[in-house]
Structures are given as structure tokens and as C-alpha cells.
Design an enzyme around this catalytic site. Structure first.
Site, PDB file in Angstrom:
ATOM      1  N   SER A 173     -17.627  -5.897 -57.616  1.00 21.72           N
ATOM      2  CA  SER A 173     -16.471  -5.325 -58.325  1.00 21.72           C
ATOM      3  C   SER A 173     -16.053  -6.240 -59.459  1.00 21.72           C
ATOM      4  CB  SER A 173     -15.298  -5.145 -57.360  1.00 21.72           C
ATOM      5  OG  SER A 173     -14.118  -4.806 -58.054  1.00 21.72           O
ATOM      6  N   TYR A 196      -8.808  -7.225 -51.250  1.00 22.93           N
ATOM      7  CA  TYR A 196      -9.972  -6.495 -51.768  1.00 22.93           C
ATOM      8  C   TYR A 196     -10.778  -7.380 -52.721  1.00 22.93           C
ATOM      9  CZ  TYR A 196     -12.780  -3.057 -54.286  1.00 22.93           C
ATOM     10  OH  TYR A 196     -13.827  -2.372 -54.846  1.00 22.93           O
TER      11      TYR A 196
END
Length: 312
Positions: free
Chosen positions: A188, A203
Site C-alpha cells: 500500500s 493498517y
């Protein structure tokens, strides 16, 4: 030669070097993004691919894209009905050209040994050459760490860290036996391109783990013919992101097409070219500007969700 002439010559040489680097960088960008031929995944790695999180978003798009390249599929998901739907759609599109197996695994609930056994049982006797670690868990909306429910934080860690690690460990023995393989871990931009991603701390931290693990095992296993890669997307229009498709928000299908082109090449990459261009813009800015902007955007998203009475 006078001093001013030496200074001028040095400046000219420096400028020429800078221009040459820019030109070479642009040529390399065009080559790797558009012209470099993708690897023949079946011939290079094997006839079967395993895709985790295959019932939605990037994972589902990757399953269809890999099937279009002639790979048979082991699709993994936690929802039996969604797995059945995805399998039916794959069969409708590819028919007998692609063999298909489904494996039900909930990376949040299954223990390590359960994950490893389920995958190894599912791939027993198969020429597995590709693993796509796509299954991921995120937030419904940004929030401060103290606002997260313990179950959500645990789920994010279990799926993004545990699930990916156990799936990789399950498949590696087969690849080591065959002396070939490709492992793609979906990372990510929240942990790679931006200096930090406030209000999505857990996250972002799990995705930093994904990237670091990928770097390490890429070096560990390259001598065995196993190519490990962490692909870095920015925004993709999935249920997790909740954004509409645009130039910089890729559709899952667009990202999967770019993704497959990069399999087997650089250990860390941003495969979708608008994301790569966006990453260059982001990294050229002062870190404090990026941090401030992301914090303001995520805080606004959080506040709107809170006003609607959302808690998770």
C-alpha cells in the site's frame, strides 16, 4: 584555462548529466510500463495460481486476469457464497480452458496451522507457480488509535500480517521443490510512498510489514528461482476504499492488467502508471506538507462518519 571557464565547464557538465539522467529515466519509465514484455507465467512458473481474497476487488480482478493468461486457479475466500459466485463467473467466461478449485479460509478466525493445512490440502498435487497475497482488512473510515475497537485492530493484524505470512509459508515448499515460483504481495502507498498515514495507523503498519517481509524473502529465495514482489497500489476503487474510478483511482481491472505485467520483475514496484506518476509528485513535496494534507483529509472523512453515527 581561467577559473570562470572551469566553472562554466563544470556547470555545463553537471547540467548535461542531469538531463541525461532525466532522459534515461523517462525512457526506462516507458519501457517498464508499456513496452517490456510480460513473462509467460505458465512456462516460467507453473500452470496453477493461488489467489487470496479472490471474491472482491483486486483479488477477483487478478483471478480473471491470470485465467486469461492460461493459468488454472485456486481461489481463496472466507465467504462460501461469494466464492461460489466468483467460481461460476470464471467458469462462464473461461469454460474448460481453466481448471478451478475453491478453498474457504477466514484469515481472521483461522489459526496458523489451520491456514497452512487448508492451503496445502487445496494445492496438493498441483503445479503451483504463482501466489497472489491480496486478502486484506482495512478500516471502514479513518480513526484515531484509541477509537478503534480491539476486535477491528486484531482483525487488521490477523489478515494483513498473519494471513499473508501463513499463506506464503504454505506455498513455499511446493515452489522450492519445483525450483521456481512467483509470489506477489499487495502492499500500500500508505506505508511506502507517503511519510505517514495518520488515522489509519494499524493498517499502515501492517502494510509496512508486508513490504519489509517481501524485501527479505525476495533475497532469501531468489537463488531458488522464486521471485517475491511487493506491488504498491495507491487508491483502487474497491469496497475498502469507497472511491469512484478516476485517473488516479484505478479500477480493479485496470490495476490487475498492470499488475500481471510486472510479475517476476523488480522486488518492489508501483505497477499502475498513473499511481507511479502520482508517487513522483508526492515524494517531491516536503514531508510535512504531505503529512498535513493526509491528516486533514482523513480527519474530515472521520468527522463526517462520526456525525452519521458510525462507530466501526
Amino acid at each position: 584555462m581561467e577559473l570562470k571557464d572551469l566553472v562554466f565547464a563544470a556547470a555545463a557538465a553537471t547540467g548535461l548529466i542531469s538531463i541525461s539522467k532525466l532522459v534515461l529515466g523517462m525512457l526506462n519509465f516507458v519501457w517498464v510500463m508499456f513496452l517490456r514484455p510480460p513473462k509467460d507465467l505458465v512456462k516460467t512458473y507453473g500452470s496453477w495460481a493461488v489467489v487470496t481474497g479472490a471474491t472482491d476487488g483486486i483479488g477477483q480482478a487478478m483471478a480473471f486476469q491470470l485465467a486469461s493468461k492460461g493459468l488454472n486457479l485456486v481461489i481463496i475466500g472466507r465467504n462460501p457464497s461469494k466464492l461460489e459466485t466468483t467460481a461460476r463467473r470464471l467458469k462462464e467466461k473461461f469454460g474448460a480452458r481453466v481448471e478451478l478449485k475453491s478453498v474457504i479460509i477466514d484469515f481472521d478466525k483461522f489459526k496458523r496451522d489451520e491456514v497452512v493445512k487448508a492451503i496445502r490440502d487445496g494445492i496438493e498435487g498441483l503445479d503451483v507457480g504463482v501466489l497472489i497475497n491480496n486478502a486484506g482488512q482495512g478500516y471502514n473510515f479513518p480513526k484515531f488509535l484509541h477509537e478503534m475497537e480491539g476486535e477491528l485492530a486484531e482483525s487488521v493484524v490477523n489478515v494483513n500480517v498473519g494471513g499473508l505470512t501463513w499463506a506464503t509459508m504454505a506455498v513455499l515448499p511446493t515452489m522450492l521443490k519445483n525450483k521456481r515460483g512467483a509470489i506477489v504481495n499487495i502492499g500500500s502507498g500508505s506505508s511506502s510512498i507517503v511519510p505517514c498515514f495518520p488515522l489509519s495507523a494499524v493498517y499502515g503498519a501492517t502494510k509496512a510489514y508486508v513490504e519489509h517481509l517481501s524485501k527479505n524473502i525476495s533475497y532469501e529465495y531468489r537463488r531458488h528461482g522464486i521471485h517475491v514482489q511487493c506491488q504498491i497500489p495507491l487508491y483502487v476503487a474497491t469496497k475498502m476504499v469507497k472511491l469512484k474510478k478516476s485517473l488516479f483511482t484505478a479500477s480493479p481491472e485496470s490495476f490487475s492488467i498492470a499488475s500481471v505485467r510486472w510479475i517476476g520483475y523488480e522486488p518492489i514496484c508501483v505497477p499502475y502508471w498513473p499511481h507511479y506518476a502520482q508517487s513522483l509528485m508526492i515524494t517531491s513535496l516536503p514531508a510535512w506538507v504531505v503529512k498535513w494534507y493526509i491528516f486533514r483529509v482523513n480527519l474530515g472523512w472521520r468527522n463526517r462518519a462520526m456525525r452519521k453515527g458510525k462507530t466501526n
